[in-house]
Design an enzyme around this catalytic site. Structure first.
Site, PDB file in Angstrom:
ATOM      1  N   ASN A   1       0.831  -1.202   0.000  1.00  0.00           N
ATOM      2  CA  ASN A   1       0.000   0.000   0.000  1.00  0.00           C
ATOM      3  C   ASN A   1       0.870   1.259   0.000  1.00  0.00           C
ATOM      4  O   ASN A   1       2.091   1.199   0.057  1.00  0.00           O
ATOM      5  CB  ASN A   1      -0.945  -0.013   1.205  1.00  0.00           C
ATOM      6  CG  ASN A   1      -2.286   0.610   0.883  1.00  0.00           C
ATOM      7  OD1 ASN A   1      -2.364   1.577   0.127  1.00  0.00           O
ATOM      8  ND2 ASN A   1      -3.352   0.057   1.452  1.00  0.00           N
TER       9      ASN A   1
ATOM     10  N   HIS B   1      23.118   2.327  13.555  1.00  0.00           N
ATOM     11  CA  HIS B   1      24.270   3.203  13.731  1.00  0.00           C
ATOM     12  C   HIS B   1      25.103   2.743  14.931  1.00  0.00           C
ATOM     13  O   HIS B   1      24.608   2.067  15.824  1.00  0.00           O
ATOM     14  CB  HIS B   1      23.810   4.649  13.940  1.00  0.00           C
ATOM     15  CG  HIS B   1      23.052   5.192  12.784  1.00  0.00           C
ATOM     16  ND1 HIS B   1      23.658   5.609  11.624  1.00  0.00           N
ATOM     17  CD2 HIS B   1      21.717   5.380  12.587  1.00  0.00           C
ATOM     18  CE1 HIS B   1      22.747   6.035  10.766  1.00  0.00           C
ATOM     19  NE2 HIS B   1      21.564   5.908  11.332  1.00  0.00           N
TER      20      HIS B   1
ATOM     21  N   GLY C   1      -1.181  -0.863   9.017  1.00  0.00           N
ATOM     22  CA  GLY C   1      -0.711   0.477   8.726  1.00  0.00           C
ATOM     23  C   GLY C   1       0.276   0.995   9.757  1.00  0.00           C
ATOM     24  O   GLY C   1       0.146   0.743  10.962  1.00  0.00           O
TER      25      GLY C   1
ATOM     26  N   THR D   1      10.725  -5.318  17.083  1.00  0.00           N
ATOM     27  CA  THR D   1      12.153  -5.264  17.399  1.00  0.00           C
ATOM     28  C   THR D   1      12.811  -6.631  17.430  1.00  0.00           C
ATOM     29  O   THR D   1      14.036  -6.720  17.542  1.00  0.00           O
ATOM     30  CB  THR D   1      12.366  -4.578  18.760  1.00  0.00           C
ATOM     31  OG1 THR D   1      11.683  -5.347  19.774  1.00  0.00           O
ATOM     32  CG2 THR D   1      11.828  -3.152  18.749  1.00  0.00           C
ATOM     33  N   LYS D   2      12.030  -7.701  17.376  1.00  0.00           N
ATOM     34  CA  LYS D   2      12.599  -9.052  17.375  1.00  0.00           C
ATOM     35  C   LYS D   2      11.721  -9.953  16.513  1.00  0.00           C
ATOM     36  O   LYS D   2      10.589  -9.601  16.164  1.00  0.00           O
ATOM     37  CB  LYS D   2      12.725  -9.597  18.793  1.00  0.00           C
ATOM     38  CG  LYS D   2      11.408  -9.743  19.533  1.00  0.00           C
ATOM     39  CD  LYS D   2      11.646 -10.227  20.960  1.00  0.00           C
ATOM     40  CE  LYS D   2      10.327 -10.404  21.710  1.00  0.00           C
ATOM     41  NZ  LYS D   2      10.548 -10.908  23.083  1.00  0.00           N
TER      42      LYS D   2
ATOM     43  N   ARG E   1       4.493  -7.491  20.840  1.00  0.00           N
ATOM     44  CA  ARG E   1       4.476  -8.758  21.582  1.00  0.00           C
ATOM     45  C   ARG E   1       3.335  -9.629  21.064  1.00  0.00           C
ATOM     46  O   ARG E   1       2.343  -9.110  20.537  1.00  0.00           O
ATOM     47  CB  ARG E   1       4.288  -8.499  23.079  1.00  0.00           C
ATOM     48  CG  ARG E   1       5.475  -7.826  23.743  1.00  0.00           C
ATOM     49  CD  ARG E   1       5.252  -7.650  25.239  1.00  0.00           C
ATOM     50  NE  ARG E   1       6.464  -7.241  25.934  1.00  0.00           N
ATOM     51  CZ  ARG E   1       6.911  -5.996  26.013  1.00  0.00           C
ATOM     52  NH1 ARG E   1       6.232  -5.014  25.430  1.00  0.00           N
ATOM     53  NH2 ARG E   1       8.020  -5.719  26.667  1.00  0.00           N
TER      54      ARG E   1
END
Length: 201
Positions: free
Chosen positions: A96, A126, A153, A176-177, A191
Protein backbone atom coordinates in the site's frame (compact mmCIF):
# COMPACT_ATOMS: atom_id res chain seq x y z
CA UNK A 1 28.74 -5.51 17.45
CA UNK A 2 31.70 -3.39 18.52
CA UNK A 3 33.36 -1.26 15.87
CA UNK A 4 37.13 -1.62 15.42
CA UNK A 5 37.73 1.78 13.84
CA UNK A 6 41.36 1.18 12.89
CA UNK A 7 40.55 -2.08 11.09
CA UNK A 8 37.51 -0.55 9.41
CA UNK A 9 39.53 2.41 8.11
CA UNK A 10 42.20 0.09 6.69
CA UNK A 11 39.61 -1.96 4.81
CA UNK A 12 40.20 -1.21 1.12
CA UNK A 13 36.78 -2.32 -0.07
CA UNK A 14 34.27 0.24 -1.28
CA UNK A 15 31.66 1.40 1.21
CA UNK A 16 29.07 -0.38 -0.96
CA UNK A 17 30.92 -3.71 -0.74
CA UNK A 18 31.24 -3.37 3.02
CA UNK A 19 27.54 -2.55 3.28
CA UNK A 20 26.47 -5.58 1.24
CA UNK A 21 28.70 -7.82 3.37
CA UNK A 22 27.02 -6.58 6.55
CA UNK A 23 30.20 -4.96 7.85
CA UNK A 24 30.71 -1.49 9.29
CA UNK A 25 30.83 1.21 6.63
CA UNK A 26 30.48 5.00 6.45
CA UNK A 27 27.34 5.80 4.53
CA UNK A 28 28.39 9.43 4.02
CA UNK A 29 31.76 8.53 2.46
CA UNK A 30 30.85 6.28 -0.46
CA UNK A 31 30.02 8.28 -3.61
CA UNK A 32 28.62 5.10 -5.14
CA UNK A 33 26.09 4.93 -2.30
CA UNK A 34 24.89 8.48 -2.92
CA UNK A 35 24.62 7.78 -6.64
CA UNK A 36 22.61 4.59 -6.07
CA UNK A 37 20.16 6.19 -3.64
CA UNK A 38 19.72 9.28 -5.82
CA UNK A 39 18.99 7.14 -8.88
CA UNK A 40 16.64 4.87 -6.93
CA UNK A 41 14.68 7.74 -5.41
CA UNK A 42 14.41 9.46 -8.77
CA UNK A 43 12.95 6.25 -10.23
CA UNK A 44 10.47 6.01 -7.34
CA UNK A 45 9.24 9.51 -8.17
CA UNK A 46 9.00 8.59 -11.86
CA UNK A 47 6.88 5.53 -11.04
CA UNK A 48 4.54 7.70 -8.97
CA UNK A 49 4.19 10.20 -11.83
CA UNK A 50 3.51 7.40 -14.33
CA UNK A 51 1.04 5.48 -12.20
CA UNK A 52 -2.11 7.41 -13.11
CA UNK A 53 -1.34 7.96 -16.78
CA UNK A 54 0.26 4.62 -17.71
CA UNK A 55 -0.08 1.97 -15.03
CA UNK A 56 1.51 -0.74 -17.17
CA UNK A 57 4.61 1.40 -17.65
CA UNK A 58 4.73 2.13 -13.91
CA UNK A 59 4.62 -1.58 -13.13
CA UNK A 60 7.32 -2.30 -15.71
CA UNK A 61 9.60 0.33 -14.18
CA UNK A 62 8.87 -1.07 -10.71
CA UNK A 63 10.04 -4.50 -11.92
CA UNK A 64 13.22 -2.98 -13.33
CA UNK A 65 13.94 -1.16 -10.08
CA UNK A 66 13.65 -4.08 -7.66
CA UNK A 67 15.95 -7.07 -7.24
CA UNK A 68 13.17 -9.55 -8.02
CA UNK A 69 9.40 -9.20 -8.39
CA UNK A 70 6.99 -12.13 -8.48
CA UNK A 71 3.87 -12.54 -10.56
CA UNK A 72 0.74 -10.57 -9.68
CA UNK A 73 2.48 -8.06 -7.39
CA UNK A 74 0.47 -4.87 -6.89
CA UNK A 75 1.39 -1.58 -5.23
CA UNK A 76 0.08 1.92 -4.62
CA UNK A 77 2.40 4.92 -4.88
CA UNK A 78 4.10 6.83 -3.54
CA UNK A 79 6.84 4.68 -2.08
CA UNK A 80 10.42 5.42 -1.01
CA UNK A 81 13.40 3.07 -1.40
CA UNK A 82 17.09 3.66 -0.78
CA UNK A 83 18.39 0.73 -2.85
CA UNK A 84 15.76 -0.83 -5.10
CA UNK A 85 17.84 -3.83 -6.11
CA UNK A 86 18.10 -4.92 -2.47
CA UNK A 87 14.30 -5.43 -2.27
CA UNK A 88 12.70 -8.72 -3.37
CA UNK A 89 8.92 -9.20 -3.49
CA UNK A 90 7.07 -12.50 -3.93
CA UNK A 91 4.01 -13.47 -5.96
CA UNK A 92 0.68 -11.71 -5.39
CA UNK A 93 1.98 -9.43 -2.65
CA UNK A 94 0.26 -6.07 -2.19
CA UNK A 95 2.14 -2.95 -1.04
CA UNK A 96 0.00 0.00 0.00
CA UNK A 97 0.89 3.69 -0.28
CA UNK A 98 3.72 5.48 1.55
CA UNK A 99 5.88 2.34 1.85
CA UNK A 100 9.50 3.00 2.88
CA UNK A 101 12.61 0.83 3.00
CA UNK A 102 15.66 2.36 4.62
CA UNK A 103 19.29 1.39 4.20
CA UNK A 104 21.11 -1.14 2.07
CA UNK A 105 20.26 -4.35 3.88
CA UNK A 106 18.56 -7.03 1.84
CA UNK A 107 14.79 -7.13 2.26
CA UNK A 108 12.80 -10.20 1.24
CA UNK A 109 9.01 -10.06 1.19
CA UNK A 110 7.36 -13.38 0.46
CA UNK A 111 4.28 -14.36 -1.51
CA UNK A 112 0.73 -13.29 -0.62
CA UNK A 113 1.91 -10.65 1.84
CA UNK A 114 -0.23 -7.62 2.69
CA UNK A 115 1.71 -4.42 3.44
CA UNK A 116 -0.46 -1.69 4.94
CA UNK A 117 -0.05 2.04 4.33
CA UNK A 118 2.99 3.86 5.75
CA UNK A 119 4.88 0.68 6.66
CA UNK A 120 8.61 1.20 7.33
CA UNK A 121 11.26 -1.51 6.98
CA UNK A 122 14.57 -0.43 8.50
CA UNK A 123 17.87 -2.27 7.89
CA UNK A 124 20.64 0.05 9.25
CA UNK A 125 21.97 0.35 12.78
CA UNK A 126 24.27 3.20 13.73
CA UNK A 127 27.23 2.82 16.05
CA UNK A 128 26.26 3.45 19.68
CA UNK A 129 29.41 5.34 20.67
CA UNK A 130 28.32 9.02 20.71
CA UNK A 131 31.77 10.17 19.57
CA UNK A 132 31.85 7.83 16.56
CA UNK A 133 28.21 8.22 15.56
CA UNK A 134 28.67 11.63 13.83
CA UNK A 135 31.28 10.02 11.57
CA UNK A 136 28.51 8.09 9.83
CA UNK A 137 29.35 4.52 10.82
CA UNK A 138 26.55 1.99 10.37
CA UNK A 139 25.92 -1.61 9.41
CA UNK A 140 22.87 -3.27 7.94
CA UNK A 141 20.93 -6.41 8.80
CA UNK A 142 18.38 -8.13 6.54
CA UNK A 143 14.63 -7.98 7.03
CA UNK A 144 12.40 -10.89 6.00
CA UNK A 145 8.61 -10.93 5.73
CA UNK A 146 7.54 -14.51 5.13
CA UNK A 147 4.66 -15.79 2.98
CA UNK A 148 1.15 -14.76 3.89
CA UNK A 149 2.06 -12.23 6.57
CA UNK A 150 0.03 -9.04 7.06
CA UNK A 151 1.59 -5.81 8.31
CA UNK A 152 -0.99 -3.24 9.37
CA UNK A 153 -0.71 0.48 8.73
CA UNK A 154 2.30 2.39 10.12
CA UNK A 155 4.13 -0.74 11.26
CA UNK A 156 7.89 -0.35 11.79
CA UNK A 157 10.13 -3.39 11.36
CA UNK A 158 13.62 -3.00 12.82
CA UNK A 159 16.92 -4.32 11.42
CA UNK A 160 17.48 -8.07 11.40
CA UNK A 161 13.84 -8.99 12.08
CA UNK A 162 11.92 -11.85 10.45
CA UNK A 163 8.11 -11.86 10.43
CA UNK A 164 6.92 -15.46 10.33
CA UNK A 165 4.56 -16.95 7.78
CA UNK A 166 0.90 -15.89 8.01
CA UNK A 167 1.47 -13.76 11.11
CA UNK A 168 -0.33 -10.45 11.60
CA UNK A 169 1.32 -7.29 12.93
CA UNK A 170 -1.16 -4.81 14.38
CA UNK A 171 -1.28 -1.24 13.09
CA UNK A 172 1.27 1.10 14.62
CA UNK A 173 3.43 -1.69 16.06
CA UNK A 174 7.22 -1.50 16.31
CA UNK A 175 8.74 -4.94 15.74
CA UNK A 176 12.15 -5.26 17.40
CA UNK A 177 12.60 -9.05 17.37
CA UNK A 178 11.57 -12.04 15.27
CA UNK A 179 7.88 -12.94 15.09
CA UNK A 180 7.02 -16.65 14.90
CA UNK A 181 4.59 -17.98 12.29
CA UNK A 182 0.82 -17.97 12.87
CA UNK A 183 0.52 -15.36 15.60
CA UNK A 184 -0.87 -11.87 16.07
CA UNK A 185 1.54 -9.32 17.52
CA UNK A 186 0.92 -5.72 18.51
CA UNK A 187 2.43 -2.89 20.52
CA UNK A 188 5.71 -1.07 21.01
CA UNK A 189 7.70 -3.20 21.26
CA UNK A 190 5.44 -5.71 19.52
CA UNK A 191 4.48 -8.76 21.58
CA UNK A 192 2.43 -11.85 20.81
CA UNK A 193 -1.24 -11.16 21.53
CA UNK A 194 -2.60 -14.55 20.50
CA UNK A 195 -2.17 -17.40 18.08
CA UNK A 196 -4.05 -17.69 14.83
CA UNK A 197 -6.76 -20.33 14.73
CA UNK A 198 -5.95 -23.16 12.27
CA UNK A 199 -7.83 -23.16 8.98
CA UNK A 200 -11.08 -25.02 9.48
CA UNK A 201 -11.10 -26.39 5.92
Amino acid sequence: MDLDVAAALEDARTEYDKMVAGDWYRYRHGPELADLTTTTQRTCRRITALYDEDRAAAHALFRELLGTVGEGVDFRPPFYLDYGHRLHVGDRTFINADFLTLGGGEIRIGADVLIGPSVRLYTPTHVLDPELRPQGWERVSPVTIEDGAWLGGSVVVCPGVTIGSRSVVGAGSVVTKDVPPDVVVAGNPARVVRGLAPDAS
